[in-house]
Every structure is written in structure tokens, then in C-alpha cells.
Design a protein around this motif. Sequence first.
Motif, PDB file in Angstrom:
ATOM      1  N   PHE A 190      -7.411  14.120   5.055  1.00 20.27           N
ATOM      2  CA  PHE A 190      -7.747  14.299   6.532  1.00 20.27           C
ATOM      3  C   PHE A 190      -7.029  13.995   7.924  1.00 20.27           C
ATOM      4  N   PHE A 191      -6.180  12.932   7.515  1.00 16.46           N
ATOM      5  CA  PHE A 191      -5.525  12.097   8.675  1.00 16.46           C
ATOM      6  C   PHE A 191      -4.073  12.422   8.795  1.00 16.46           C
ATOM      7  N   THR A 192      -3.324  12.360   7.564  1.00 15.34           N
ATOM      8  CA  THR A 192      -1.973  12.257   7.528  1.00 15.34           C
ATOM      9  C   THR A 192      -1.439  13.766   7.022  1.00 15.34           C
ATOM     10  N   GLY A 193      -2.427  14.449   6.854  1.00 20.93           N
ATOM     11  CA  GLY A 193      -1.885  15.924   6.621  1.00 20.93           C
ATOM     12  C   GLY A 193      -1.373  16.184   5.076  1.00 20.93           C
ATOM     13  N   MET A 194      -1.210  17.175   4.565  1.00 17.92           N
ATOM     14  CA  MET A 194      -0.798  17.352   3.348  1.00 17.92           C
ATOM     15  C   MET A 194       0.551  17.122   2.837  1.00 17.92           C
ATOM     16  N   GLN A 195       1.387  17.253   4.123  1.00 15.39           N
ATOM     17  CA  GLN A 195       2.876  17.519   3.919  1.00 15.39           C
ATOM     18  C   GLN A 195       3.468  16.211   3.260  1.00 15.39           C
ATOM     19  N   LYS A 196       4.132  16.186   2.417  1.00 12.77           N
ATOM     20  CA  LYS A 196       4.832  15.029   1.538  1.00 12.77           C
ATOM     21  C   LYS A 196       6.077  14.762   2.606  1.00 12.77           C
ATOM     22  N   GLY A 197       6.380  13.467   2.146  1.00  8.62           N
ATOM     23  CA  GLY A 197       7.699  12.929   3.116  1.00  8.62           C
ATOM     24  C   GLY A 197       7.238  11.752   3.395  1.00  8.62           C
ATOM     25  N   LEU A 198       8.390  10.840   3.938  1.00  3.85           N
ATOM     26  CA  LEU A 198       8.376   9.531   4.157  1.00  3.85           C
ATOM     27  C   LEU A 198       7.372   9.211   5.293  1.00  3.85           C
ATOM     28  N   THR A 199       7.348  10.054   6.361  1.00  5.94           N
ATOM     29  CA  THR A 199       6.637   9.931   7.569  1.00  5.94           C
ATOM     30  C   THR A 199       5.019  10.018   7.206  1.00  5.94           C
ATOM     31  N   ALA A 200       4.777  10.764   6.347  1.00  7.47           N
ATOM     32  CA  ALA A 200       3.307  10.945   5.976  1.00  7.47           C
ATOM     33  C   ALA A 200       2.993   9.726   5.141  1.00  7.47           C
ATOM     34  N   SER A 201       3.716   9.365   4.255  1.00 11.20           N
ATOM     35  CA  SER A 201       3.147   8.168   3.480  1.00 11.20           C
ATOM     36  C   SER A 201       3.137   6.861   4.080  1.00 11.20           C
ATOM     37  N   LEU A 202       4.117   6.655   5.091  1.00 15.15           N
ATOM     38  CA  LEU A 202       4.232   5.684   5.856  1.00 15.15           C
ATOM     39  C   LEU A 202       2.749   5.542   6.871  1.00 15.15           C
ATOM     40  N   LEU A 241       0.863  -1.133   0.062  1.00 18.78           N
ATOM     41  CA  LEU A 241       0.021  -0.028   0.070  1.00 18.78           C
ATOM     42  C   LEU A 241       1.006   1.207  -0.002  1.00 18.78           C
ATOM     43  N   TRP A 242       2.053   1.182   0.724  1.00 20.59           N
ATOM     44  CA  TRP A 242       2.908   2.427   0.664  1.00 20.59           C
ATOM     45  C   TRP A 242       3.219   2.499  -0.587  1.00 20.59           C
ATOM     46  N   LEU A 243       3.800   1.422  -1.505  1.00 18.47           N
ATOM     47  CA  LEU A 243       4.363   1.574  -2.678  1.00 18.47           C
ATOM     48  C   LEU A 243       3.453   2.283  -3.596  1.00 18.47           C
ATOM     49  N   THR A 244       1.954   1.992  -3.484  1.00 18.34           N
ATOM     50  CA  THR A 244       0.854   2.427  -4.108  1.00 18.34           C
ATOM     51  C   THR A 244       0.770   4.042  -3.875  1.00 18.34           C
ATOM     52  N   ILE A 245       0.774   4.357  -2.661  1.00 22.34           N
ATOM     53  CA  ILE A 245       0.323   5.809  -2.086  1.00 22.34           C
ATOM     54  C   ILE A 245       1.470   6.476  -2.859  1.00 22.34           C
ATOM     55  N   THR A 246       2.798   6.024  -2.379  1.00 21.05           N
ATOM     56  CA  THR A 246       4.048   6.910  -2.886  1.00 21.05           C
ATOM     57  C   THR A 246       4.055   7.186  -4.273  1.00 21.05           C
ATOM     58  N   GLY A 247       3.816   5.834  -5.107  1.00 19.34           N
ATOM     59  CA  GLY A 247       3.914   5.764  -6.376  1.00 19.34           C
ATOM     60  C   GLY A 247       2.845   6.651  -7.053  1.00 19.34           C
ATOM     61  N   PHE A 253     -10.062   1.712  -3.503  1.00 19.36           N
ATOM     62  CA  PHE A 253      -8.650   1.956  -2.687  1.00 19.36           C
ATOM     63  C   PHE A 253      -8.378   3.583  -2.972  1.00 19.36           C
ATOM     64  N   PRO A 254      -8.575   4.155  -4.196  1.00 20.70           N
ATOM     65  CA  PRO A 254      -7.996   5.557  -4.369  1.00 20.70           C
ATOM     66  C   PRO A 254      -8.935   6.517  -3.561  1.00 20.70           C
ATOM     67  N   THR A 255     -10.567   5.915  -3.281  1.00 19.20           N
ATOM     68  CA  THR A 255     -11.207   6.982  -2.377  1.00 19.20           C
ATOM     69  C   THR A 255     -10.512   6.799  -1.071  1.00 19.20           C
ATOM     70  N   LEU A 256     -10.265   5.592  -0.589  1.00 14.21           N
ATOM     71  CA  LEU A 256      -9.597   5.326   0.580  1.00 14.21           C
ATOM     72  C   LEU A 256      -8.346   6.219   1.026  1.00 14.21           C
ATOM     73  N   ILE A 257      -7.509   6.154  -0.122  1.00 16.32           N
ATOM     74  CA  ILE A 257      -6.219   6.656   0.023  1.00 16.32           C
ATOM     75  C   ILE A 257      -6.221   8.388  -0.073  1.00 16.32           C
ATOM     76  N   ALA A 258      -7.245   8.932  -0.938  1.00 20.42           N
ATOM     77  CA  ALA A 258      -7.275  10.148  -0.924  1.00 20.42           C
ATOM     78  C   ALA A 258      -7.911  10.699   0.328  1.00 20.42           C
ATOM     79  N   LEU A 259      -8.830  10.137   0.922  1.00 18.54           N
ATOM     80  CA  LEU A 259      -9.480  10.666   2.034  1.00 18.54           C
ATOM     81  C   LEU A 259      -8.617  10.433   3.379  1.00 18.54           C
ATOM     82  N   ILE A 260      -7.662   9.522   3.385  1.00 17.64           N
ATOM     83  CA  ILE A 260      -6.848   9.669   4.573  1.00 17.64           C
ATOM     84  C   ILE A 260      -5.792  10.536   4.098  1.00 17.64           C
TER      85      ILE A 260
END
Lengths: 718, 80
Positions: free
Chosen positions: A486-498, A336-342, A476-483
Amino acid sequence: MGLTSHSTGTKALDAKLILQKQSPEDRIIALAGNPNVGKSTIFNSLTGMKQHTGNWPGKTVANAQGRYRLHGRTYILVDIPGTYSLMAHSAEEEVARNFLCFQKPDAIAVVCDASCLERNLNLVLQTMEISAHVVLCINLMDEAEKKGIHIDAGRLSETLGIPVVTTVGRDKKSLKSLTSALQQICDSPKDLSVQELRPVSYPPLIEESLSLLVPVLQKLTDGQISPRWLGLRLLDDDPSLIQEIHRCLGPAFPENPELLSALEKASSLLKAHGIGPETFRDLITSALIYRAEELCRDTVRYEQPPCQFRDWKLDRILTGRISGYPAMILLLAFLLWLTITGANYPSQALSSLLFGFQELLSRLFLALHAPDWLHSMLVLGVYRVVAWVVSVMLPPMAIFFPLFTLLEDAGYLPRLAYNLDRPFQCCHACGKQALCMAMGFGCNAAGVTGCRIIDSPRERLLAILTNSFVPCNGRFPTLIALIAIFFTGMQKGLTASLLSALLLTFVILLGIGATFAVTWLLSVTVLKGIPSAFTLELPPYRKPQIGPVLVRSVFDRTLFVLGRAAAVAVPAGFLIWCMANLSFHGTDLLSLCASFLDPAARWMGLQGVILMAFLLGFPANEIVMPVIFMAYLAQGTLTEPGSLDAMKDLLLANGWTWKTAVSTILFSLFHWPCSTTLLTVHKETGSIRWTALAALLPTAVGVLLCMLFTGICQICAL
Amino acid sequence: MEHPRNLSELLPGQSAEVRSLQTVGPMRRRLLDLGLIEHTEVMCLGKSPLGDPSAYLIRGAVIAIRAKDSRQILINIKQT
């Protein structure tokens, strides 16, 4: 090669086999073999088709047919489900046996795994009892060589008296020997009346009783079916066969007095020596296995004892007592992490490209002096929804799909079923349900079809009804976008994607948890019963075919989703636009519908618009989020769409909070399956009532969970 | 005489020879089809995370069998 448009789309619905010879010169060839020996890979290599392949037993659940041409003649190749035996103990064995015996293919290629030839020969011998036109194809030679297994194909061919070829299914060149052997055998005469189909000798008593039957059967079958094989089956008293015999030899056949008296004599001979039905089968099977053992003793040479080469090291981790479950969850999270980051990068690129193109379109409309409403309808309505689907929904789907397929190709899925069998056993279900569940991550419709690998009808129904509790690729995309919003913040980076990946993993685990809970609930209420026979083969890990998997699943999947976007998103966009622009008593239809649904939606912590989007998303889950955005945009809020920031602004402006997001995630996870899935459920169960239950169950769970969550939030004054 | 044992007692890494199958019906036929007849050599490769089912090497293939079924398969454990 993984889930393809053939196995996931509406084409998954069409599995009925009608053999179409275009000319009498066409030849029909059956591809038989044990499960997971690479039949479908050979099928694809020869026909150039995209039959789903994967490293797990039972993947091919229906006969598939394709064609290839050789020396000016067309060969119709039929890929039949993998079986261990032809004694018809399960649905697919019956399919296989009926095809081989009664459809009378011109030649049968029995595909074997070179690494465990001995067990595979059992099926070869059984096939040789049915047909005189068998080619033994020893596949996966490359793997066997690596393990130090050497097979003397020439000697095996001599002893068995049939052509034996060795192949590497993925390598097209190595299949030449197979096609030429098949061609030769198609041209040889067919006559089953002679008593030549005797690859195995059975214990003297069985042979003696057979000798009473065979002469009678020889007269009656008229060369249509091997008398020896038929005699064995009649002595075995196999009820499923009687029906087929009726169809093939006419209804009078089983009542023939001569046959009945011979059968009576033969059976009483067996009975007199204490051979009951169970012992009879034991003796038959043992004779087959001993013969296979004998054949291998002379033709197969191992450099090291067989127990040494099975690489169990990886399995010690992936199925270990302590590491099994953590490894499973980590693997899922990593995927899932690969999917989100990629997905981030192509998503951004696509959205700026597509929305840039929207400008161009608008200018074009302006230059052509098109009426304002036409521009608004086509560009702001239809085009924008399609652009949303393509830019936001497509990238995660196009990335997760091949990743999952690679895992499937490598052979991890059977381990999943192995790890999860115990909990499924506690729910009175079958561990193979885990395989169907995993397929559901790709596409619920494919998962439902995949439930055919479960033999017991009760357990299969459990698996079918609970399949849509795991989110499919389209959700999946719906879940990924909403997470992300609303939850991991918009900042990019390893922590957020993890963090995103972990949250998404948690959501999926929730789905898996619900699968168990509902399976248990069903098995103590409407589908009571005890677990049935369960054996599961764990195939060796194979290096996945990375290149072909990537190319094929990306293209297949991308084209499929694009096609669906055109078929579903275009009318949906049009509908939304119409609803937003047609008014009734001064209010537009969109607001009317939304406010009609609003009270119910509020109970669940949603909004009328969101519920409406889920309803409109019935044909395809991918369009739910785009429809929500469209509805907001159509009502006049002007935002630059495309990026996650813009999406967040738009949602916040329309009254979303983190609670709305949680409810939407829950409802996305648990609501009615898409129309394709429901059609598939109907096809598999043949019942409107089970189909309705398949829709009702997840919806009820979703509604309850959403209401529970909203209630708790209110009580805690969150 | 050795004490009769069943397959579920076989520990990972141990090998055994099948003495007899006590199962009936579909499960018996399935096991026979997999080549599990008398005198067949079986090796236990491991157990799944919750201890059931277990994986066995049978005639070159790895087959998972549940404990409730493997209890019905009597074996002679091989001393190594």
C-alpha cells in the motif's frame, strides 16, 4: 546461538530443573562463573545441545542440564546462571548458591574470562570455600592473547591448589583438558568436615570469631557442608540461607543450643569491636578481592596497561552523545532493509513452487476420483493456507532472525540497554528492559522469559507487561507485506526497498514509543516505586560466529515455523474452509462471523474478516495474513495467489484502502500477545490478573489508536 | 588536601582511585562484588547519549553506573 526453538517455543516454558541420574555411576558437574564468560558456549560444545548463547550478561536465567560421555561414564552438566558472587544478593545468585551448596555436584567448573581474571577470581575463591572439587577453567584465551595478556596457569594452579585449565569455548579440542580435569576430580574423595577449604584468610577478628563457630559446626554438619563457609554465612546473618539449611540439615539445626551460644559469642566479639553487618560484608568482600589481586600479581602479565586494550572506539560511535541514537536507528533500518530485500527472492521462488505443486495435487485428486468436497477442503483449504504461511511469512522471518542473532552475538544488545537506560529511568524502570525488548523482536515469549535478568520484581513486571509492544518476528512479515502493497508501491528497486525499510523502522519506533508510554503509565499507577540498583556490564565486542549462527538459526527457526505452520495453519485452514462451506439459514458461517464482528471492526477502520483473522491468529501471529487471504479466496474470489501483485488485487477487490492497511498495521503492532507469550507471562508472574493485564494493555492501545486514526481520517475527510 | 570528589564528576578519559563507598544496601554489595573497594583504580570511558549512565573501567571490565549511584562513590582524581 541466538534465539533457538528451545528458547522461543513452548520449550521456553519448561525451565524447572530435575536432575536425573540414570545410573549411580553418573556424575553431576556444575558450570559456574561470572556473567558472559562463555559458560553456555562450553555447555553447548560439550553436550551438543543448543542452549541459547549471546554476548550479553544475564542471558542464562535458569539452570539448564545436558549430558556428555567420557570413558564410558555419563556426566550431567548443569549450566547455572552467571553471578559475580555467591552471597545471594539477587535471584540468580541464590539459584547458583543453592545449587552449588545444597545439590552437591560432584565437581564444579568455575569458568572465567581470561581478559579480566582478577575480578572473576572473587567467585572462584567463594566457590572454593564451598566445595573441594573445583576446577578453574580460564576461558576466552584467544581474546586475551590478542590483547597481550599472558596467564601462567601452572603457577595459579599451584598457588590455589586446584586444577587450572585454559580453554577456548568455541574450540571443542581445547575443552579436552577441562573434561579430563573434571573426570579426575570426580574420582577424588569428598569430605567437607576437614578444615581444608580455606582459600582466603580474613582479618584476625573475623578469623577469631570463626574459630569459635567452626568446631561446633564441624560436629553438626557431619561433612555435608563446609563448616567454615557455613560459619561465615551464619555470621553474615543471611535470611535466605536459613530456609535452605532447614531443608538440608533438618529443622532442628538452627535451634541447637551449642550452636546458638557459639554464634552469640562470635557475634558479640564482632560487635564489641564495632563490626556491624555492613562492615562485616565489606571486610569479607575486600579480603576476597585483595586475595584475587595478589594471585593475579604473580600469574598474569600484561603487555600493555589494561586501560589501553579496551577497544572503546566503536563505542564512541555506537554510544556517542550525538551518534548513539542515529546509529541505533540506522542499524535497525539496515537490518530491516536486508530482511525486506533478501526476502523477495525466496518468497517468489517458494510461492511459484508451492502453488505449482497445488496444481499437481489437484490433478492427483482428480485422477484418484476423489470427491469434490475433499479436494476443496484439503487442497484449497488446508494446503493453500500452509503454502501462504511458508511462502510469504517464512522468508522474512528466516532472514531477520539470524541477522538479529549476529548482532546479539557481537555484543550490541548491552549497548542498547546502556543507551536507553536514561529514558527507562525516567519511566522509573530499568535499562535492562531494553534487552528484554530487543529479545522481543525475535520472540515475545523469549523476551518475557528474558525479563528475569531484571532483579527488582516491580521493574521485571513492567518489562513483562510491556514486552509485546514491540513486534515479534512472526508479525514482521505482515507489516512488510502491507507496507509494500500500500505505501511503497510495487515497483522493485533500491528506492522502494529503502522506503519500505524506513516505514517499517518508523512502525517499530512507534512500538518502542508505546513501550515507554505504557511503562511510564504503569509505574505511576499500579506499579509505583523508585528505580532500584542498576549496574550493567558492557562486554567487549566479539566477532560473531557467522557460520554456526546462520546454519543453526535458519534451520532451527525454519523447522520451528514449519512445525508451527503444521500445528496451527492446518487446523486454521480447515476451520476457514468449514466456515465458508457450512451454511446456516442460507448464509455461510464465515460471512456470519465476519458480519458479527464487522460493526466493532469498522470503528477501528478494519473489517470483520480482519478482526476474525487476528482472533484465529491467537496461537501464532504468522497465520493472520494467510487467514485473511484464505477467507477472501474461500468466498469465491478467484485470483492467482502468490505474488504481491495478486495480493494487492485481492485486497483491493475486498474493499481495502490505505486506511485499512494503516489500521491493520496498527492492530498488528498492538493486540493481544500470542498464546505462547501469555502462557509464559503466566508462568513468570504466577498470576492470572497480571496475565490478563498483559493481554489487555496492548489490545486497549491498539483499539484506541485504530479508532483515533479512523476518526481523524473521517474528520479530515481523507 | 585534595577536595573530595565523586565518581560522577570524573570526565571521559580521566582515572581515579576510590576513597570510599557511601552507598548502602543492595547497590553497595553489587559494587563490592564488581571489585569496587577502596584504592581500586577506576577510569571513565564515556557517557551514554543522554549523559547518564556512564561507563567505567573497573578491574578490566566495563561497567555502566547511573549518576545517582556514582555520586555516592568518593574518589581521588589522578593527575596525568
